[in-house]
Structures are given as structure tokens and as C-alpha cells.
Design an enzyme around this catalytic site. Structure first.
Site, PDB file in Angstrom:
ATOM      1  CE1 TYR A  49       1.182  -0.189   4.355  1.00 35.25           C
ATOM      2  CE2 TYR A  49       0.005   1.886   4.377  1.00 35.25           C
ATOM      3  CZ  TYR A  49       0.881   1.014   4.966  1.00 35.25           C
ATOM      4  OH  TYR A  49       1.483   1.336   6.151  1.00 35.25           O
ATOM      5  CE  LYS A  67       3.199   3.151   3.169  1.00 36.78           C
ATOM      6  NZ  LYS A  67       3.364   3.181   4.614  1.00 36.78           N
ATOM      7  CD  GLU A  75      10.319   1.803  10.183  1.00 36.06           C
ATOM      8  OE1 GLU A  75      10.155   2.774   9.435  1.00 36.06           O
ATOM      9  OE2 GLU A  75      10.246   0.625   9.799  1.00 36.06           O
ATOM     10  CG  LEU A 122       8.475   2.337   4.622  1.00 35.55           C
ATOM     11  CD1 LEU A 122       8.294   1.144   3.686  1.00 35.55           C
ATOM     12  CD2 LEU A 122       7.131   2.947   4.948  1.00 35.55           C
TER      13      LEU A 122
END
Ligand code: PDD
Length: 295
Positions: free
Chosen positions: A33, A148, A181, A206
Site C-alpha cells: 500500500y 510497504k 523507526e 521503511l
């Protein structure tokens, strides 16, 4: 107003939009996505998001379901039909419907869902002004966080831990005590010498499009960036902390776990970065991140 979603070639009322029970996105989280911000009717970093979308599809060997031109046309149409001036477009592509089998189908027909959601800038601006709080949580994800995918359960669990603790975000910590992250954001610190530090791109994070556009904006503003991993202790001791994502742009962090960062108010470097983003999204340029990593 009736919301409209694009589902496999059809514009459908949002409340009737549905996918098949044997869609591999539903069965196996076998899909990817993108979330693209819309500001004043324009996509922000649309090119970067499309570059990353193609990369994610390629890494999972999901065929591209439509040309880039067609995809952009549909995205534009979804924004128009939903009259979204400020908000987000969500693009989800799965390997499509096939009889349940872990192995990939031989001739997949990817399923495409595109929908849009309005959201004004008030919440973002309030958070940017007041700063947000963050907790740390173990990083429980797999070894391909660079893709992702819609497989987000560990991220959801980390975000929920943050919610339960009354915090905005959870920064995830790897087995070496280093920050990877946020559950849906990239993590940054500002060192005591004013250098911006964020983890280098690898399979562990990511590569955020907002991260990339910040790199472009910071270079022009003569801010120094270092891409290296930093530990939880360094996070606690940082002069400033902030996070970046498409949904929040840049947000100062004023507390991590029980440690107050600086004087508990957004610091000068984070505030400058927030201002750089506000100028960027209000200006003529919309693709600062384009071509930086996914070319
Ligand atoms: N999240 N890291 C993770 C794990 C993310 O899910 C995201 C984005 C980011 C920031 O990437 P970008 O700057 O391209 O938004 C980093 C989006 C906003 C979401 O899932 O809603």
C-alpha cells in the site's frame, strides 16, 4: 456527500466497497500500500510514493496492475469524486483472488483498491506546536521492513501500546538496543551539536518518503544530516527528537518514555523543520523526494 472508492476497475460507494474472501491480501497480507497526502488539492511527493509502490510490487513479484498513467488518472478521479482538498489517498494492491495456497498463483490478477479520506491540517499543526510523546517498544517485525506491505500487525501492536500509555507513537527498538523507526513514522534525533540523525535505509526500516523529502529540504537549508543507527540511550539524551511521516509531516517529540526531551517544548531545530515542511507543502514544488532512492 457519498464517498466513492475505486475497487478493481469500478467506482463504488464507499460503504459497499468490498474485496473477495479469497483475496490474498485478506488471507495472507499478500499486498502492498501507499498513503499519499493531498494538500490544497495536490498530491505531495506523488512521484516518490509511486516509485516506492513500484519497488514494493517488484520485491514481492506482484505484477503491476495498471500503467503509471492509468494509476495517476484513477488517483486524480478518486480525489475529485470525493472532493478531497486536504487529506490522504490510500492505494492498496494485493496479489488478488485465488484458491487458498501459500505459494503464489501462476497467473495472478492483482486487486487494486484506491480511496481517499479528507483531513484538514488542524491536528497536524497542533501537534507540531505542542509536540507529541513517544514510548519505546520492542521491534517484533520481520526482516523485510523496507517493503510497504499491508502486513502491519506488529506495527499495530506497537501503536496500541503507545495509545494505552497515552502516547502518540512507539519507537521500536531492535535486539541491539538501537532504534529502528516508529510504528508508522521514521524516527530522528538532533544531537547536542545540532546534527540530524536518522537510521540508514536497510531491510530494518521503511524508507519514508517524508524522510526523503526532509533530506532534500535540509540540504538546501544547510542542516547537517547523518544516516546512522542510534541507541535508546542516545534517544533519551538527544537535544531534540522528532518524527516524520506522510500523515504528520514532521512532528517534534517532547517526551520519550519518562524522559522529558529538552525543556519539554519543541526545540528550535524541530520547529525549523516543521516550518520547512509547511513552506514546502504550501509552495509550488510538490516532489522534493522524487528520484532520491527508488530510481
Ligand atoms: N506510514 N515507517 C513506517 C513503518 C510507516 O508505516 C510509515 C508510513 C513511515 C513513514 O513513511 P512516509 O514518510 O512515506 O509516510 C515509516 C503511513 C503514513 C501509514 O501507514 O499510514
Amino acid at each position: 456527500m457519498n464517498r466513492i472508492a475505486f475497487v478493481n476497475g469500478q467506482y463504488t460507494p464507499h460503504n459497499e466497497a468490498a474485496v473477495h474472501v479469497e483475496d490474498r491480501g485478506y488471507q495472507f497480507a499478500d499486498g502492498i500500500y501507499e498513503v499519499v497526502p493531498v494538500v490544497n488539492g495536490r498530491l505531495i511527493d506523488g512521484i516518490g510514493h509511486m516509485e516506492r509502490l513500484r519497488r514494493s510490487l517488484g520485491e514481492l513479484e506482484i505484477p503491476e496492475p495498471m500503467s503509471e498513467r492509468a494509476l495517476n488518472l484513477v488517483i486524480g478521479e478518486v480525489i475529485r469524486r470525493n472532493r478531497v482538498r486536504n487529506g490522504f489517498v490510500y492505494i492498496q494492491i494485493t496479489r488478488g483472488v485465488s484458491p487458498r495456497d501459500h505459494a503464489f498463483p501462476e497467473a495472478p490478477e492483482p486487486a487494486v483498491v484506491i480511496y481517499a479520506r479528507p483531513k484538514g491540517p488542524a491536528g497536524r499543526r497542533r501537534n507540531a506546536e505542542d509536540g507529541v510523546t513517544v514510548i519505546t517498544a520492542p521491534d517484533q517485525r520481520w526482516a523485510r521492513c523496507d517493503i510497504k506491505t499491508v502486513s502491519l500487525l506488529p506495527n499495530c501492536m506497537a501503536k496500541q501500546a503507545a495509545r494505552t500509555a497515552g502516547a502518540y507513537e512507539a519507537f521500536m527498538i531492535d535486539q541491539n538496543g538501537m532504534v529502528t523507526e516508529g510504528s508508522s513514522t521514521n524516527a530522528w534525533i538532533v544531537t547536542q551539536d545540532g546534527v540530524l540523525v536518522t537510521r540508514p535505509v536497510s531491510n530494518r526500516i521503511l524508507n519514508g518518503i517524508t524522510r526523503l523529502s526532509l533530506m532534500a529540504l535540509a540540504e538546501r537549508a544547510d542542516l547537517k544530516i547523518e544516516e546512522r543507527a542510534f541507541s535508546r540511550d542516545e534517544l533519551y539524551a538527544a537535544r531534540e527528537v522528532f518524527l516524520t511521516s506522510s500523515s504528520g509531516m514532521a512532528m517534534p517529540v517532547v517526551q520519550v518514555d519518562d524522559r522529558v526531551i529538552g525543556n519539554g517544548r519543541p526545540g528550535s531545530v524541530s520547529s525549523r523543520i516543521v516550518a520547512l515542511f509547511e513552506d514546502y507543502i504550501a509552495g509550488d514544488e510538490v516532489d522534493a523526494a522524487a528520484g532520491r532512492t527508488f530510481a
